[in-house]
Scaffold this motif. Structure first.
Motif, PDB file in Angstrom:
ATOM      1  N   GLY A 123       3.201  10.227  -7.363  1.00  0.00           N
ATOM      2  CA  GLY A 123       4.205  10.854  -8.207  1.00  0.00           C
ATOM      3  C   GLY A 123       3.739  11.147  -9.612  1.00  0.00           C
ATOM      4  N   VAL A 124       2.526  10.711  -9.990  1.00  0.00           N
ATOM      5  CA  VAL A 124       1.996  10.973 -11.334  1.00  0.00           C
ATOM      6  C   VAL A 124       1.580  12.438 -11.430  1.00  0.00           C
ATOM      7  N   SER A 125       1.953  13.072 -12.525  1.00  0.00           N
ATOM      8  CA  SER A 125       1.604  14.480 -12.730  1.00  0.00           C
ATOM      9  C   SER A 125       0.077  14.637 -12.763  1.00  0.00           C
ATOM     10  N   VAL A 163      -7.958   8.231  -5.677  1.00  0.00           N
ATOM     11  CA  VAL A 163      -6.925   9.075  -6.299  1.00  0.00           C
ATOM     12  C   VAL A 163      -7.552  10.425  -6.636  1.00  0.00           C
ATOM     13  N   ARG A 164      -7.142  11.460  -5.934  1.00  0.00           N
ATOM     14  CA  ARG A 164      -7.630  12.800  -6.214  1.00  0.00           C
ATOM     15  C   ARG A 164      -6.789  13.393  -7.334  1.00  0.00           C
ATOM     16  N   THR A 165      -7.462  13.984  -8.294  1.00  0.00           N
ATOM     17  CA  THR A 165      -6.747  14.440  -9.498  1.00  0.00           C
ATOM     18  C   THR A 165      -7.148  15.855  -9.863  1.00  0.00           C
ATOM     19  N   ALA A 166      -6.253  16.495 -10.575  1.00  0.00           N
ATOM     20  CA  ALA A 166      -6.546  17.809 -11.154  1.00  0.00           C
ATOM     21  C   ALA A 166      -7.163  17.606 -12.530  1.00  0.00           C
ATOM     22  N   PRO A 167      -7.856  18.611 -13.069  1.00  0.00           N
ATOM     23  CA  PRO A 167      -8.439  18.472 -14.406  1.00  0.00           C
ATOM     24  C   PRO A 167      -7.369  18.144 -15.446  1.00  0.00           C
ATOM     25  N   GLY A 168      -7.703  17.255 -16.393  1.00  0.00           N
ATOM     26  CA  GLY A 168      -6.798  16.914 -17.472  1.00  0.00           C
ATOM     27  C   GLY A 168      -5.720  15.926 -17.110  1.00  0.00           C
ATOM     28  N   VAL A 169      -5.851  15.205 -15.998  1.00  0.00           N
ATOM     29  CA  VAL A 169      -4.837  14.242 -15.601  1.00  0.00           C
ATOM     30  C   VAL A 169      -4.748  13.121 -16.636  1.00  0.00           C
ATOM     31  N   VAL A 198       0.841  -1.205   0.000  1.00  0.00           N
ATOM     32  CA  VAL A 198       0.000   0.000   0.000  1.00  0.00           C
ATOM     33  C   VAL A 198       0.874   1.252   0.000  1.00  0.00           C
ATOM     34  N   ARG A 199       1.904   1.254   0.837  1.00  0.00           N
ATOM     35  CA  ARG A 199       2.776   2.437   0.894  1.00  0.00           C
ATOM     36  C   ARG A 199       3.500   2.639  -0.433  1.00  0.00           C
ATOM     37  N   ALA A 200       4.000   1.558  -1.029  1.00  0.00           N
ATOM     38  CA  ALA A 200       4.730   1.695  -2.296  1.00  0.00           C
ATOM     39  C   ALA A 200       3.794   2.159  -3.407  1.00  0.00           C
ATOM     40  N   LEU A 201       2.587   1.600  -3.463  1.00  0.00           N
ATOM     41  CA  LEU A 201       1.638   1.973  -4.508  1.00  0.00           C
ATOM     42  C   LEU A 201       1.182   3.426  -4.319  1.00  0.00           C
ATOM     43  N   THR A 202       0.955   3.816  -3.091  1.00  0.00           N
ATOM     44  CA  THR A 202       0.549   5.195  -2.823  1.00  0.00           C
ATOM     45  C   THR A 202       1.632   6.173  -3.287  1.00  0.00           C
ATOM     46  N   ALA A 203       2.892   5.815  -3.063  1.00  0.00           N
ATOM     47  CA  ALA A 203       3.990   6.693  -3.484  1.00  0.00           C
ATOM     48  C   ALA A 203       4.060   6.782  -5.008  1.00  0.00           C
ATOM     49  N   ARG A 204       3.892   5.641  -5.707  1.00  0.00           N
ATOM     50  CA  ARG A 204       3.966   5.684  -7.176  1.00  0.00           C
ATOM     51  C   ARG A 204       2.817   6.509  -7.759  1.00  0.00           C
ATOM     52  N   LEU A 205       1.621   6.302  -7.247  1.00  0.00           N
ATOM     53  CA  LEU A 205       0.473   7.054  -7.771  1.00  0.00           C
ATOM     54  C   LEU A 205       0.611   8.531  -7.434  1.00  0.00           C
ATOM     55  N   LEU A 243      -4.835   9.584 -17.520  1.00  0.00           N
ATOM     56  CA  LEU A 243      -5.264   8.311 -16.951  1.00  0.00           C
ATOM     57  C   LEU A 243      -4.321   7.174 -17.330  1.00  0.00           C
ATOM     58  N   ALA A 244      -3.700   7.273 -18.493  1.00  0.00           N
ATOM     59  CA  ALA A 244      -2.754   6.233 -18.906  1.00  0.00           C
ATOM     60  C   ALA A 244      -1.571   6.172 -17.946  1.00  0.00           C
ATOM     61  N   ALA A 245      -1.130   7.326 -17.484  1.00  0.00           N
ATOM     62  CA  ALA A 245      -0.022   7.347 -16.529  1.00  0.00           C
ATOM     63  C   ALA A 245      -0.449   6.734 -15.193  1.00  0.00           C
ATOM     64  N   ILE A 246      -1.705   6.974 -14.790  1.00  0.00           N
ATOM     65  CA  ILE A 246      -2.207   6.369 -13.542  1.00  0.00           C
ATOM     66  C   ILE A 246      -2.278   4.858 -13.691  1.00  0.00           C
ATOM     67  N   ARG A 247      -2.736   4.376 -14.840  1.00  0.00           N
ATOM     68  CA  ARG A 247      -2.822   2.923 -15.055  1.00  0.00           C
ATOM     69  C   ARG A 247      -1.423   2.304 -15.044  1.00  0.00           C
ATOM     70  N   ALA A 248      -0.467   3.004 -15.618  1.00  0.00           N
ATOM     71  CA  ALA A 248       0.900   2.472 -15.611  1.00  0.00           C
ATOM     72  C   ALA A 248       1.453   2.402 -14.186  1.00  0.00           C
ATOM     73  N   ALA A 249       1.169   3.417 -13.381  1.00  0.00           N
ATOM     74  CA  ALA A 249       1.650   3.419 -11.997  1.00  0.00           C
ATOM     75  C   ALA A 249       0.925   2.381 -11.146  1.00  0.00           C
TER      76      ALA A 249
END
Length: 790
Positions: free
Chosen positions: A74-76, A188-194, A65-72, A196-202
């Motif tokens: 870090g996504v712009s 996962v809280r996101t800003a507009p225009g995030v 959980v901690r590792a996944l939270t850190a990777r997600l 999603l492909a980067a989130i799926r990769a993370a």
């Protein structure tokens, strides 16, 4: 045109068909609206977040959980990642737990989870320390209040630090991490225009959920189960209503056509073809169907919100359910009504088309050929099908017993109704034989009239047959299955400590019970070799002291209880063998090597057995369904568990939580089916007997001219009606008992002991009395109107 003309002159005889079709279409329309409205919905506490990452396999460990939270994180474009932690918690007020006791809908959550709704603070401050709690404003508790909160460990004293708009209890994230099991969901809280492909990769192999997919993936398991039960009820209502609709329409058209044989014979004598006769009857059916279906569709739209509210109150739909009004279901129900009308008139139209011109010269109503070849074949096939289903019912799963017995009863009712003209004369002779020696005119008229007009007798007995058969079946199913708790387990004890307003027993309840006097089973999920297995936490000594005890098949129980040991119970598939050490992942996501020390046969629990201390160490929110106690008085036990969300009852009165929920749902289910059955069959009884009695006006005139008084005519009609009701009731009881025999055998196999078939005498007496009163009223009133004039 001729069909419309006959409709204008015979509209009274078609009132029953109109009412049955209207009720059937209204039922289909309203149930379809409710069914289509019961779609998965996003829980309110998750509705404010657009992206979620969910684990559908083995639970994540805290490190993952901690590792996944850190990777997600870090996504712009990702502004925050929130592990959704939930656990069992209930507020206690006035000594009683508050809220719905549903193990699949935990009320306890971490404070950060409130931001996923979002549920901002309305008063006070957020929880930061152990013992702090934030509650919903609807509970009426202000910040600073001291409350008692039940958890799986037991009651805890907490201080209300704040309030929010949503339901639930929110504690600090650190406290929630200790109280909850593994994390399976990240918001996962996101800003507009995030991206999603980067989130799926993370996220890697985890599933990324967005948009409408959130409803299906995030719906609470309890709500999903409730919707499933509601769908089963709606399906049963539509099936039941469709069956009775076709039955009533077919019976009404058949009796009406039988009374119009001279009319059809006259039409044939003046040149009408069989096709034209059939067209007349089909035209009447479509004419009635069009009007009745229109009224029914409108009535269904009006009744749908009320039906939805009844299902919510009964627990068949989750709280917050609302009925949406759509155009499709009423339109589909309308066309279904037309199809039912045509199907109900089909066999009658074909038989009427074969009417011979000689029928126009008939004076006496005598059925020379009451059974056609097609009727013999269909009746025999339906009866054989029903008997075959009844024979197969005992071997079915417990959850399928009701469905199979209902199908068996419907098939038997259809078959015996079709075959009724073949055996009704014999039944009438047997019933009236004891009275034959009296040489009374009433007995002779009843016997000979019923035998001569066998179609009329069968048609008037059919509605009573259906009413008594289906009512007896439903009442017998409920009484028999409720009396034998299929979910209570097989452990025998003097007393059972069971939940009282909670989904299970906490550790605090088990701690106050006398040591060595009870058996408690704590369920949990275990994961190994890519498969989920049912796990059960049990005190090692209980395997030998329980009644019945565990039977050792291989290995030895002396080492069970040491850290890292487990026991196989029941038929656990390969590759597990005694002596192996296997990696087992627990509910908290941690994997521990476990050594198999024995394999046993113990019907109380199947799957993997572990020491209860091991289960508690890895599943802090697990609850115990019940504790089976010997050697302690009932009063003592009740005093010990008072205030802990539990009570003690004699073993004979114990109901498992599942059985208690099913009893409540079954009560609503039974009420709806009985009301539906009573509505349909009252229509059928009244309509059929009014038609049959009105059609005998000439018979009553002949009796009056022969010297009979009005009272004698009415006594004859009453005797014939009572006999017909008795025949229909006897057939209904026979069919219901045949179907219930399979239910009794299936319940016996499920509980592993002989069970008694229970028929509620009060309910059956009420149904029989209602049928008799309706039948006598529907026959005596028109008979009196017809017989009072010479």
């Amino acid at each position: 045109m001729l069909a419309l003309a006959t409709l204008r002159h015979r509209w009274v005889s078609l009132l029953g068909t109109f009412a049955a079709l209207t009720l059937g279409v209204a039922l289909i329309s309203s149930t379809l609206l409710v069914y289509l409205s019961a779609a998965p919905r996003i829980p309110d506490r998750y509705a404010g977040t657009a992206v979620y990452v969910q684990n559908t396999g083995t639970p994540w460990s805290p490190e993952v959980v901690r590792a996944l939270t850190a990777r997600l994180g870090g996504v712009s474009g990702v502004t925050g990642v929130v592990p959704a932690r939930s656990f069992y918690a209930q507020l206690v007020r006035d000594g009683r737990p508050v809220g719905r006791p549903d193990p699949d809908d935990p009320q306890g959550h971490s404070w950060s989870t409130a931001g996923l709704a979002p549920y901002p603070l309305r008063a006070g401050t957020a929880p930061t320390r152990d013992g702090d709690v934030v509650l919903g404003r609807s509970l009426g508790l202000a910040p600073g209040s001291v409350v008692t909160v039940l958890t799986a460990a037991g009651p805890a004293t907490c201080t209300v630090t704040g309030t929010v708009d949503g339901p639930g209890l929110y504690v600090s994230d650190a406290a929630a991490e200790r109280l909850a099991g593994a994390v399976r969901l990240l918001g996962v809280r996101t800003a507009p225009g995030v991206d999603l492909a980067a989130i799926r990769a993370a996220a890697g192999p985890a599933q990324v959920i967005t948009g409408d997919d959130r409803a299906t993936a995030l719906e609470e398991a309890g709500d999903t189960r409730t919707r499933s039960i509601g769908a089963q009820l709606l399906t049963s209502l539509v099936t039941f209503g469709g069956f009775v609709s076709v039955f009533v329409v077919a019976s009404t058209f058949a009796l009406a056509a039988n009374q119009r044989r001279r009319e059809f014979g006259l039409l044939r004598a003046i040149g009408a073809t069989p096709r034209q006769i059939r067209r007349i009857l089909y035209g009447e059916a479509i004419g009635v169907g069009m009007v009745a279906a229109g009224f029914g569709a409108l009535l269904g739209v009006m009744a749908a919100p009320a039906l939805g509210a009844v299902l919510v109150d009964g627990g068949f739909e989750p709280p917050g359910f609302t009925t949406r009004i759509l155009a499709g279901p009423p339109a589909l129900a309308y066309f279904a009504g037309l199809v039912v009308a045509v199907l109900g008139a089909g066999s009658t139209a074909r038989r009427a088309g074969r009417a011979a011109p000689i029928e126009a010269l008939r004076e006496a109503e005598v059925d020379e050929r009451p059974m056609s070849r097609a009727r013999w074949i269909c009746g025999a096939l339906s009866t054989a099908t029903g008997a075959a289903i009844a024979v197969c019912t005992p071997s079915a799963q417990a959850e399928n017993l009701i469905t199979l017995s209902m199908l068996a009863a419907m098939a038997l009712i259809t078959g015996l109704t079709l075959l009724a003209p073949a055996f009704v004369p014999g039944v009438v002779r047997v019933v009236t034989w004891p009275l034959g020696r009296l040489a009374a005119a009433t007995v002779t008229l009843v016997r000979e009239g019923s035998i001569a007009a066998v179609r009329r007798t069968a048609a008037t007995a059919a509605p009573v047959f259906v009413t008594v058969g289906l009512a007896t079946l439903v009442l017998g199913q409920v009484a028999t299955m409720s009396a034998h708790d299929l979910g209570a387990g097989v452990i025998r004890a003097e007393t059972v400590v069971q939940p009282a307003g909670t989904p299970g027993l906490s550790d605090a309840v088990l701690r106050v019970l006398p040591a060595g006097t009870f058996v408690a089973l704590t369920p949990t999920d275990l994961y190994t070799a890519g498969t989920t297995y049912p796990g059960t936490g049990v005190d090692p000594a209980a395997l030998a002291t329980a009644v019945p005890p565990a039977e050792v098949r291989s290995g030895a129980l002396r080492d069970f209880g040491a850290p890292g040991t487990l026991v196989l119970s029941g038929d656990v598939p390969a590759p597990f063998t005694v002596g192996d050490t296997i990696p087992v992942t627990f509910a908290d996501g941690r994997t521990v090597p476990m050594r198999i020390v024995a394999a046993v046969r113990w019907p109380a629990a199947q799957g993997l057995l572990l020491p209860r201390t091991t289960v508690r160490a890895h599943d802090p929110s697990a609850l115990t369904p019940a504790a089976y106690v010997d050697g302690a008085s009932l009063a003592t036990l009740r005093a010990k568990v008072a205030g802990l969300g539990a009570t003690a009852v004699p073993a004979r009165d114990h109901r498992s939580a599942r059985a208690a929920r099913e009893d409540a749902l079954t009560g609503v289910f039974t009420t709806l089916l009985i009301v539906l059955c009573a509505g349909y069959t009252t229509i059928a009884i009244v309509n059929t007997l009014v038609m049959a009695t009105t059609g005998r006006a000439r018979d009553f005139t002949v009796l009056r001219l022969s010297g009979a008084t009005v009272g004698q005519v009415l006594r004859t009609v009453a005797a014939e009606t009572t006999m017909v009701v008795g025949i229909g009731a006897a057939l209904g009881l026979a069919v219901a008992l045949a179907a219930l025999a399979g239910v009794r055998a299936g319940v016996s196999q499920a509980v592993g002991a002989p069970v008694e078939l229970i028929l509620p005498a009060a309910g059956l007496t009420t149904v029989l009395a209602a049928c008799l009163v309706a039948a006598l009223t529907a026959s005596l009133v028109p008979a009196w109107l017809a017989a009072r004039h010479r």
